[in-house]
Scaffold this motif. Structure first.
Motif, short mmCIF file in Angstrom:
data_model
loop_
_atom_site.label_atom_id
_atom_site.label_comp_id
_atom_site.label_asym_id
_atom_site.label_seq_id
_atom_site.Cartn_x
_atom_site.Cartn_y
_atom_site.Cartn_z
N ASP A 243 0.83 -1.20 0.00
CA ASP A 243 0.00 0.00 0.00
C ASP A 243 0.87 1.26 0.00
OD1 ASP A 243 -2.56 1.57 0.55
OD2 ASP A 243 -1.40 2.02 2.35
N ALA A 246 2.42 1.67 -3.43
CA ALA A 246 1.43 2.17 -4.39
C ALA A 246 1.12 3.64 -4.15
CB ALA A 246 0.16 1.32 -4.30
N GLU A 247 1.02 4.04 -2.88
CA GLU A 247 0.74 5.44 -2.57
C GLU A 247 1.87 6.35 -3.05
OE1 GLU A 247 -0.34 6.39 1.38
OE2 GLU A 247 -1.90 4.86 1.53
N ALA A 270 4.96 -0.98 -11.27
CA ALA A 270 3.52 -0.92 -11.05
C ALA A 270 2.86 -2.27 -11.32
CB ALA A 270 2.90 0.17 -11.92
N LEU A 273 3.56 -4.60 -8.41
CA LEU A 273 2.71 -4.30 -7.27
C LEU A 273 1.31 -4.87 -7.46
CD1 LEU A 273 3.69 -0.58 -6.52
CD2 LEU A 273 4.26 -2.59 -5.16
N ALA A 274 0.77 -4.71 -8.66
CA ALA A 274 -0.57 -5.24 -8.94
C ALA A 274 -0.59 -6.77 -8.82
CB ALA A 274 -1.02 -4.81 -10.33
#
Length: 418
Positions: A243, A246-247, A270, A273-274
């Motif tokens: 989290d 991603a932030e 990215a 992370l997904a």
């Protein structure tokens, strides 16, 4: 939206320590950790130990001054006391300024200073041929180790205490004639110097162990309110990390630090992370609260084995879960008193039915739990354990090779009717 905020509502140019966005989970955790009283330590024990050491130093110094005329050469003893007082005051001041932390180099320097105190005190009392009657600063060294019990590892305190014991015994053997009159005095003096740090080290280690076990139990107990399938405590930390990442990525795009379209390296990050987030969501659909309670507990993970292929533990009510966890904890007992090889195996399933009206109507089902123990005798089970088992369901007891075995039948709501 204010001109000081980006499209995500995050204030511009405001950063928490270590470059974290101020609204991120990591920044909030850091702010909470920095608040007063956010941690549980043993600082008060250290303060009490320092007070005891100070009182003993005052007594020892007065005793030394009263018998100062008995010393053939008092200069070494005076220097020993000055070095000891300087070291003691220096450590107290350093801890007061820097907090409850004592670095390795400082510890080495302190031990060298205390060793010098012992040597100088022995030089001063050597011609008197009675260590037990005239040792003062060297006895205070043992009490001087007391404030360190909360600042340094136990093994270092044990080594220092053992070294002091060896020096005292060696000095007694080399200088003091042992007879019926002097022997008790020498033993009492050595015990006065060595026992306080030894007992204090043991007590603090037991206290820390007790706190760790209780904290572990509190963390495990938090799983009883989880849904049937959920991520565990360790996975929650991993999700918090994802989290935060991603932030930071979204914040960088919103502020303009990361240009669009994304560069291949940023796009790959990215995508990773997904993927990790999807994997955690999938794992959360397979693991029950009991799996996380056992595998993520340092106390239970070493002694409990779980066999729940159908994930039936998730069907138990919070009261049944709490009773089962409490029973397992009580069966295992305290780590200090637990026999070697003690273990528990929990086997859940297969689903059965009973002759009750609710079961025949299909509103409830029976989840059998087989508890097989090793090294746990039935006559060692406490009444609190039986009370906890009553909260889980009906159970029958038996013994297998001298160890307790339990067959529990839990009546739970039929998930098909939920």
């Amino acid at each position: 939206m204010s001109i000081d905020e980006n499209t995500l509502g995050v204030p511009r140019h405001r950063r928490a320590p270590r470059g974290l966005p101020t609204s991120s989970t990591g920044a909030r955790s850091m702010r909470q950790a920095q608040q007063a009283g956010a941690t549980l330590g043993t600082g008060y024990l250290g303060m009490g130990a320092a007070a005891v050491a100070a009182l003993q130093a005052i007594y020892g110094l007065i005793f030394f001054l009263v018998h100062l005329s008995s010393y053939p050469v008092a200069a070494p003893a005076i220097v020993a006391w000055l070095v000891y007082l300087a070291a003691f005051i220096g450590v107290v001041t350093l801890v007061a300024i820097q907090g409850e932390r004592l670095t390795g180099p400082v510890m080495i320097g302190l031990c060298a200073a205390l060793a010098l105190v012992v040597v100088l005190d022995f030089i001063a009392i050597w011609p008197l041929h009675n260590v037990g009657a005239y040792a003062t600063a060297s006895i205070s060294v043992g009490f001087g180790l007391l404030p360190l019990i909360t600042l340094r590892p136990a093994r270092e305190l044990i080594i220092a205490t053992a070294a002091l014991f060896v020096l005292l015994v060696g000095a007694v053997i080399l200088t003091t004639p042992i007879d019926r009159v002097t022997f008790p005095q020498q033993v009492a003096t050595i015990a006065l110097a060595v026992l306080p740090p030894a007992i204090a080290t043991y007590a603090v280690q037991r206290f820390r162990g007790m706190i760790q076990i209780e904290l572990d139990r509190v963390l495990v107990q938090s799983t009883v309110t989880q849904p049937r399938f959920a991520v565990g405590m360790l996975a929650s930390d991993e999700l918090a990390r994802l989290d935060l990442a991603a932030e930071k990525l979204l914040d960088g795009v919103a502020v303009g630090d990361i240009p669009l379209p994304l560069e291949p390296q940023v796009a790959s990050t990215a995508a990773s992370l997904a993927t990790e987030l999807r994997l955690h969501l999938i794992e959360g659909r397979r693991e029950t609260w009991l799996y996380h309670a056992v595998t993520e507990s340092e106390y239970l993970g070493r002694a409990v084995k779980l066999a729940d292929p159908s994930s039936l533990a998730g069907l138990l009510t919070p009261e049944q879960r709490d009773g089962l966890l409490q029973a397992v904890w009580l069966l295992l007992g305290d780590r200090r008193t637990r026999a070697a090889g003690t273990s528990i195996t929990l086997t859940l399933g297969p689903i059965g039915t009973s002759n009750s009206i609710a079961s025949l109507a299909g509103r409830t089902i029976d989840v059998p739990i087989d508890v097989t123990s090793t090294g746990i005798r039935r006559n060692r089970v406490t009444p609190a354990t039986w009370n906890a088992l009553n909260r889980v369901g009906d159970f029958q007891t038996s013994t297998h090779q001298g160890s307790l075995r339990l067959a529990i039948r839990c009546s739970v709501e039929n998930p098909a009717d939920a």
